[in-house]
Write a protein that holds these residues in place. Structure first.
Motif, PDB file in Angstrom:
ATOM      1  N   PRO A  33       0.816  -1.219   0.000  1.00  0.00           N
ATOM      2  CA  PRO A  33       0.000   0.000   0.000  1.00  0.00           C
ATOM      3  C   PRO A  33       0.850   1.270   0.000  1.00  0.00           C
ATOM      4  O   PRO A  33       2.007   1.259   0.417  1.00  0.00           O
ATOM      5  N   ARG A  34       0.259   2.350  -0.436  1.00  0.00           N
ATOM      6  CA  ARG A  34       0.965   3.633  -0.489  1.00  0.00           C
ATOM      7  C   ARG A  34       1.414   4.105   0.891  1.00  0.00           C
ATOM      8  O   ARG A  34       2.528   4.612   1.067  1.00  0.00           O
ATOM      9  N   PHE A  35       0.554   3.948   1.908  1.00  0.00           N
ATOM     10  CA  PHE A  35       0.856   4.473   3.246  1.00  0.00           C
ATOM     11  C   PHE A  35       0.784   3.362   4.286  1.00  0.00           C
ATOM     12  O   PHE A  35      -0.195   3.255   5.039  1.00  0.00           O
ATOM     13  N   PRO A  36       1.801   2.510   4.375  1.00  0.00           N
ATOM     14  CA  PRO A  36       1.763   1.413   5.352  1.00  0.00           C
ATOM     15  C   PRO A  36       1.843   1.944   6.782  1.00  0.00           C
ATOM     16  O   PRO A  36       2.583   2.881   7.072  1.00  0.00           O
ATOM     17  N   ASP A  37       1.081   1.323   7.660  1.00  0.00           N
ATOM     18  CA  ASP A  37       1.077   1.697   9.070  1.00  0.00           C
ATOM     19  C   ASP A  37       2.320   1.146   9.763  1.00  0.00           C
ATOM     20  O   ASP A  37       2.693  -0.011   9.569  1.00  0.00           O
ATOM     21  N   MET A  38       2.974   1.988  10.571  1.00  0.00           N
ATOM     22  CA  MET A  38       4.220   1.582  11.233  1.00  0.00           C
ATOM     23  C   MET A  38       4.076   1.551  12.754  1.00  0.00           C
ATOM     24  O   MET A  38       5.059   1.700  13.480  1.00  0.00           O
ATOM     25  N   SER A  39       2.858   1.334  13.241  1.00  0.00           N
ATOM     26  CA  SER A  39       2.671   1.289  14.689  1.00  0.00           C
ATOM     27  C   SER A  39       3.290   0.044  15.318  1.00  0.00           C
ATOM     28  O   SER A  39       3.566   0.018  16.515  1.00  0.00           O
ATOM     29  N   GLU A  40       3.510  -1.002  14.523  1.00  0.00           N
ATOM     30  CA  GLU A  40       4.158  -2.223  15.008  1.00  0.00           C
ATOM     31  C   GLU A  40       5.117  -2.749  13.936  1.00  0.00           C
ATOM     32  O   GLU A  40       4.851  -3.757  13.284  1.00  0.00           O
ATOM     33  N   PRO A  41       6.263  -2.068  13.752  1.00  0.00           N
ATOM     34  CA  PRO A  41       7.180  -2.498  12.696  1.00  0.00           C
ATOM     35  C   PRO A  41       7.818  -3.850  12.966  1.00  0.00           C
ATOM     36  O   PRO A  41       8.263  -4.531  12.031  1.00  0.00           O
ATOM     37  N   TYR A  42       7.883  -4.252  14.243  1.00  0.00           N
ATOM     38  CA  TYR A  42       8.485  -5.531  14.612  1.00  0.00           C
ATOM     39  C   TYR A  42       7.445  -6.349  15.380  1.00  0.00           C
ATOM     40  O   TYR A  42       6.774  -5.834  16.271  1.00  0.00           O
ATOM     41  N   ASP A  43       7.331  -7.606  15.042  1.00  0.00           N
ATOM     42  CA  ASP A  43       6.279  -8.489  15.557  1.00  0.00           C
ATOM     43  C   ASP A  43       6.371  -8.615  17.080  1.00  0.00           C
ATOM     44  O   ASP A  43       7.291  -9.224  17.618  1.00  0.00           O
ATOM     45  N   ARG A  44       5.388  -8.053  17.767  1.00  0.00           N
ATOM     46  CA  ARG A  44       5.423  -8.030  19.241  1.00  0.00           C
ATOM     47  C   ARG A  44       5.309  -9.427  19.831  1.00  0.00           C
ATOM     48  O   ARG A  44       5.935  -9.733  20.849  1.00  0.00           O
ATOM     49  N   ALA A  45       4.495 -10.269  19.219  1.00  0.00           N
ATOM     50  CA  ALA A  45       4.327 -11.619  19.757  1.00  0.00           C
ATOM     51  C   ALA A  45       5.652 -12.375  19.708  1.00  0.00           C
ATOM     52  O   ALA A  45       6.010 -13.089  20.657  1.00  0.00           O
ATOM     53  N   LEU A  46       6.397 -12.223  18.616  1.00  0.00           N
ATOM     54  CA  LEU A  46       7.659 -12.937  18.515  1.00  0.00           C
ATOM     55  C   LEU A  46       8.702 -12.346  19.465  1.00  0.00           C
ATOM     56  O   LEU A  46       9.567 -13.063  19.972  1.00  0.00           O
ATOM     57  N   ILE A  47       8.618 -11.046  19.727  1.00  0.00           N
ATOM     58  CA  ILE A  47       9.514 -10.438  20.710  1.00  0.00           C
ATOM     59  C   ILE A  47       9.317 -11.093  22.074  1.00  0.00           C
ATOM     60  O   ILE A  47      10.285 -11.449  22.763  1.00  0.00           O
ATOM     61  N   GLU A  48       8.060 -11.257  22.474  1.00  0.00           N
ATOM     62  CA  GLU A  48       7.773 -11.895  23.765  1.00  0.00           C
ATOM     63  C   GLU A  48       8.300 -13.329  23.790  1.00  0.00           C
ATOM     64  O   GLU A  48       8.892 -13.775  24.771  1.00  0.00           O
ATOM     65  N   THR A  49       8.100 -14.042  22.677  1.00  0.00           N
ATOM     66  CA  THR A  49       8.596 -15.415  22.592  1.00  0.00           C
ATOM     67  C   THR A  49      10.117 -15.443  22.670  1.00  0.00           C
ATOM     68  O   THR A  49      10.701 -16.308  23.343  1.00  0.00           O
ATOM     69  N   ALA A  50      10.768 -14.509  21.995  1.00  0.00           N
ATOM     70  CA  ALA A  50      12.235 -14.460  22.000  1.00  0.00           C
ATOM     71  C   ALA A  50      12.775 -14.244  23.402  1.00  0.00           C
ATOM     72  O   ALA A  50      13.784 -14.849  23.802  1.00  0.00           O
ATOM     73  N   MET A  51      12.127 -13.396  24.173  1.00  0.00           N
ATOM     74  CA  MET A  51      12.588 -13.127  25.534  1.00  0.00           C
ATOM     75  C   MET A  51      12.473 -14.384  26.398  1.00  0.00           C
ATOM     76  O   MET A  51      13.364 -14.684  27.209  1.00  0.00           O
ATOM     77  N   VAL A  52      11.388 -15.137  26.202  1.00  0.00           N
ATOM     78  CA  VAL A  52      11.206 -16.388  26.958  1.00  0.00           C
ATOM     79  C   VAL A  52      12.243 -17.422  26.540  1.00  0.00           C
ATOM     80  O   VAL A  52      12.889 -18.072  27.382  1.00  0.00           O
ATOM     81  N   GLU A  53      12.428 -17.589  25.234  1.00  0.00           N
ATOM     82  CA  GLU A  53      13.373 -18.588  24.729  1.00  0.00           C
ATOM     83  C   GLU A  53      14.806 -18.259  25.146  1.00  0.00           C
ATOM     84  O   GLU A  53      15.593 -19.164  25.458  1.00  0.00           O
ATOM     85  N   ALA A  54      15.152 -16.983  25.133  1.00  0.00           N
ATOM     86  CA  ALA A  54      16.504 -16.592  25.548  1.00  0.00           C
ATOM     87  C   ALA A  54      16.756 -16.957  27.006  1.00  0.00           C
ATOM     88  O   ALA A  54      17.835 -17.453  27.360  1.00  0.00           O
ATOM     89  N   ARG A  55      15.755 -16.729  27.867  1.00  0.00           N
ATOM     90  CA  ARG A  55      15.926 -17.097  29.286  1.00  0.00           C
ATOM     91  C   ARG A  55      16.145 -18.594  29.432  1.00  0.00           C
ATOM     92  O   ARG A  55      16.946 -19.028  30.270  1.00  0.00           O
TER      93      ARG A  55
END
Length: 276
Positions: free
Chosen positions: A151-173
């Motif tokens: 699209p011409r004007f993509p929304d950037m309110s969540e440029p990085y997947d928040r769900a995967l961020i949470e998963t990454a923090m758990v997996e790293a621990r």
């Protein structure tokens, strides 16, 4: 100038029969190319063979695309990326992201080496990019928009997947280390920053600074890919006690941290495979 749909189509057509269709497209940054050694059934395609692909000239970037499987997930892994400081346009830099989408990829993983300005960060830390500040002076979406790409004007309110961020923090621990969230500022480079620049970047809310990742993340949002980015802090950028740094040291720190980042990426990929 924006990416040409025809260039994307030609590159995708060239790659389509050379390996499994990737579910995840991975861009490996400085000193982080060893993950490619773990790809099962890897097919190596030099960038120079792929229509319209630029050539990677940065130190520590092999310049090959590998198709195969990691943790049972079909992947395409780029050993090296492209940067503005190499003389490439933003359309050159993000072309692979649109090729990923054309080949059927659902996710983009990006890794990089960054300088750490947040005083809580130490050399060798791995951070998960949660948001960004684009200081490159341009956008990969500048120019005529082709709706076939996004699209011409993509929304950037969540440029990085928040769900995967949470998963990454758990997996790293589980793996015995932490991956704090970080705001990334991207600059054109290739020079590193001055003390005044580090101080200003910190004041405007950046935790880390680098010369990549943000153009690819913007293109991923535009193309409809879920983007995730992980960075290794290769130097500490304290403007009040700034020490000289060189590329060899940056690559060495990235190499030392690579096994932990690789283990995290494999855990995340394994989870994606279990969820399919």
């Amino acid at each position: 100038m924006s990416v040409a749909f025809e260039s994307v189509s030609e590159a995708a057509a060239f790659l389509r029969d050379r390996g499994p269709a990737p579910r995840v497209w991975i861009i490996l940054g400085t000193g982080l190319g060893a993950l490619a050694d773990k790809i099962a059934g890897a097919v190596t395609v030099p960038y120079g063979d792929i229509p319209h692909f630029p050539r990677s000239t940065a130190p520590g970037h092999a310049g090959d695309l590998l198709l195969g499987e990691l943790a049972g997930v079909p992947v395409a892994v780029m050993q090296g990326r492209f940067h503005v400081y190499e003389g490439y346009s933003f359309s050159d830099i993000v072309l692979p992201v649109y090729v990923a989408k054309a080949l059927g990829a659902e996710r983009l993983f990006v890794t990089s080496a960054v300088g750490g300005m947040n005083p809580d960060l130490e050399k060798g830390d791995i951070v998960c990019i949660d948001d960004h500040i684009n200081l490159t002076g341009d956008s990969p979406l500048t120019g005529p928009n082709d709706e076939r790409l996004g699209p011409r004007f993509p929304d950037m309110s969540e440029p990085y997947d928040r769900a995967l961020i949470e998963t990454a923090m758990v997996e790293a621990r589980k793996l015995g280390f932490s991956v704090p969230r970080a705001v990334l500022a991207a600059v054109p480079g290739p020079q590193l920053e001055t003390r005044a620049e580090y101080r200003w970047l910190r004041q405007i809310g950046a935790d880390v600074v680098g010369m990549s990742t943000i153009p690819e993340a913007i293109a991923a949002v535009h193309a409809g890919l879920l983007a995730s980015a992980f960075s290794v802090v290769t130097d500490v950028c304290d403007p009040d006690a700034l020490q000289p740094v060189n590329v060899e040291e940056i690559i060495a720190v990235a190499n030392e941290s690579a096994p932990r980042l690789e283990s995290l990426l494999l855990a995340l990929l394994s989870g994606l495979g279990d969820a399919s």
